[in-house]
Scaffold this motif. Sequence first.
Motif, short mmCIF file in Angstrom:
data_model
loop_
_atom_site.label_atom_id
_atom_site.label_comp_id
_atom_site.label_asym_id
_atom_site.label_seq_id
_atom_site.Cartn_x
_atom_site.Cartn_y
_atom_site.Cartn_z
N GLN A 1 10.88 9.75 -2.24
CA GLN A 1 10.93 9.04 -3.82
C GLN A 1 10.96 8.09 -3.52
N LEU A 2 10.30 7.24 -4.18
CA LEU A 2 9.49 5.30 -4.32
C LEU A 2 10.49 4.94 -4.51
N GLY A 3 11.04 4.16 -4.10
CA GLY A 3 12.35 3.19 -5.01
C GLY A 3 11.80 2.64 -5.61
N CYS A 4 12.83 0.60 -5.60
CA CYS A 4 12.95 -0.27 -6.15
C CYS A 4 12.13 -1.66 -5.25
N ASP A 5 11.57 -1.35 -3.79
CA ASP A 5 10.97 -1.80 -2.75
C ASP A 5 9.64 -1.44 -3.70
N ALA A 6 9.45 -0.84 -4.13
CA ALA A 6 7.86 0.11 -4.92
C ALA A 6 7.27 -1.00 -5.67
N GLU A 7 6.13 -1.00 -5.70
CA GLU A 7 5.38 -1.81 -7.11
C GLU A 7 5.61 -1.02 -7.93
N ALA A 8 6.13 -1.60 -9.55
CA ALA A 8 6.78 -1.50 -10.91
C ALA A 8 6.51 0.33 -11.32
N SER A 9 4.56 -0.29 -11.15
CA SER A 9 4.10 0.87 -11.56
C SER A 9 4.63 1.81 -10.90
N GLY A 10 4.97 2.08 -9.06
CA GLY A 10 5.56 3.67 -8.51
C GLY A 10 6.98 3.71 -8.38
N ARG A 11 7.30 3.14 -9.34
CA ARG A 11 9.11 3.21 -8.86
C ARG A 11 9.23 5.07 -9.77
N GLY A 12 9.76 5.59 -8.66
CA GLY A 12 10.90 6.95 -9.75
C GLY A 12 9.42 7.83 -9.38
N ALA A 13 8.85 7.88 -8.66
CA ALA A 13 7.54 8.47 -8.14
C ALA A 13 7.69 9.29 -7.08
N TYR A 14 7.29 10.39 -6.52
CA TYR A 14 7.65 11.24 -5.54
C TYR A 14 5.80 11.03 -5.09
N ALA A 15 6.31 10.70 -3.13
CA ALA A 15 5.12 11.51 -2.40
C ALA A 15 5.38 13.24 -1.80
N TYR A 16 4.02 12.97 -1.18
CA TYR A 16 3.77 14.49 -1.27
C TYR A 16 4.52 14.35 0.24
N GLN A 17 3.77 13.69 1.27
CA GLN A 17 4.70 13.83 2.18
C GLN A 17 4.55 12.14 2.70
N PRO A 18 4.93 11.08 3.24
CA PRO A 18 5.00 10.42 4.22
C PRO A 18 3.28 9.74 4.48
N GLY A 19 3.35 8.96 4.89
CA GLY A 19 1.61 8.41 5.67
C GLY A 19 1.76 8.54 7.24
N LYS A 20 1.08 8.16 7.56
CA LYS A 20 1.37 8.22 9.13
C LYS A 20 2.03 7.22 9.54
N LYS A 21 2.43 6.01 8.86
CA LYS A 21 2.82 5.04 9.11
C LYS A 21 4.55 5.13 9.10
N GLY A 22 4.45 6.75 7.98
CA GLY A 22 5.94 6.57 7.18
C GLY A 22 6.28 5.84 6.21
N GLU A 23 4.90 5.44 5.13
CA GLU A 23 4.53 4.41 3.78
C GLU A 23 4.89 5.73 2.96
N LEU A 24 5.20 5.23 1.28
CA LEU A 24 4.76 6.73 0.73
C LEU A 24 4.07 6.25 -0.73
N ALA A 25 3.16 7.39 -1.26
CA ALA A 25 2.43 6.69 -1.88
C ALA A 25 2.61 8.21 -2.77
N ALA A 26 2.28 7.29 -4.47
CA ALA A 26 2.75 7.98 -5.40
C ALA A 26 1.79 9.44 -6.24
N ASN A 27 2.25 10.48 -6.23
CA ASN A 27 1.63 11.48 -6.30
C ASN A 27 1.95 12.19 -7.46
N ASP A 28 1.35 12.37 -8.44
CA ASP A 28 1.63 12.10 -9.45
C ASP A 28 1.61 14.03 -9.74
#
Length: 438
Positions: free
Chosen positions: A198-225
């Motif tokens: 789950q994306l927390g407060c360190d994410a862009e405001a528009s993505g906070r609270g969203a979940y990623a499907y899986q972490p990216g190659k570098k561990g990054e989280l991308a919001a996935n509806d």
Amino acid sequence: MFVRRSFAVIAAASALCAVTAPAASPAAAAGAGAGARASTASAGKLPDGLYGKADPKYDGVWRQSVALLAQDAAGAKPAAKAVEWLAEQQCDDGSFTAYRADPGAGCDAKKTPADTNATALAVQALSAVGGRSATVRESLAWLGSVQNKDGGWGYNPGSPTDANSVSVVMGAYSAAGREPERIRKGGASPYDALETLQLGCDAEASGRGAYAYQPGKKGELAANDDATAAATLAGFGSGLLVGDGGRNGAADGESRKSRPVEPLKCGDGDGKQPGGRTEAAEAGAAYLASVLKKGGGHLRAVTPGAEGGPDYANTADAVIALAAGGHRAEAEKSLDWLAGELGKWDKSRNDPAAIGGVMLAVHATGGDAAKLGGVGLLKRLNATGPQPARVPEENGGGDEDGQEGSSSVATWSLVGAGLAAGAGVGFLLSGRRKRQGL
């Protein structure tokens, strides 16, 4: 999450990479199940008990499970052979695959690998219709045996945890009356697994609270509806079949009240994650509500070839998730959008998973799952497979064109349309599955 599998995940599952005891007694197998096996084994012929006319190779168990859940939501009693077909898809170890052409033969993990998502949704469906406690118990035991060390599940046993798989398995335990929090591996629970996605407060405001499907190659989280709708529903403690009006287990009066969404509260430089499962689910719901509002009531597709267009199925998923948390106002706005746009979604005419997903969205908001506006959803669903043993008196209201009517001519015309359409429909979006944000 709940109405189809994306191309990306089908490919991933087939490659087994990162990116859900016998089922029937001897007596049952000698009864209704025998006919199902015979028709299944016939070359080129679909099982009599199966819903949908398209190739079931990648989504047979999934779409059957959605169909049974939707019929139950509409107050219909599924046909015995439909329930039997699903139960007989179970492997000896308790797992389900996407589809087994010959249930009489043993499961071959190399040809048809066990599928946590199919297993979990089959558990939800069989728990709802009842009478299959042994099948449910064995499937839950298998799911527990393949839980990852982080407390989650991947699409296939041994594959990395993804939000959608964790969520549908959590829904299975909830549907069977088990608390997901107690299902642990090395001390880690499914909630722990979701927390890492789950994306927390360190994410862009528009993505906070969203979940990623899986972490990216570098561990990054991308919001996935898609993943967010799935994880939010699980966080509210529900499977697909949400209690009347949302807020599973709440009293009727409370369940019909709309609760405001609560975005994650963040201060300057605050990198915190949501504190606890309730705040996490609420943060996910707030994200969904925000995206739906920006989209005019719907989510947008990311599937190759449909990018930017309306994502009807995921919109239904979001409705279910929001309703499960008691956010009726937001859920009903998007359900109204679905009602107005349903005629533009070709899969809503003869795809049992698509039709069933909308029915479950209607049910989650406290409506009559048999219909939406002037469209008789239960009629459409029933026309794709065996007629239920019992249907509500009104049997779904309008016909497939949104006009009132219930003639047998209309019903048989729909069956014909389903056969014709099914022959030309591929598997890419035929049964709801997980998306990787690709």
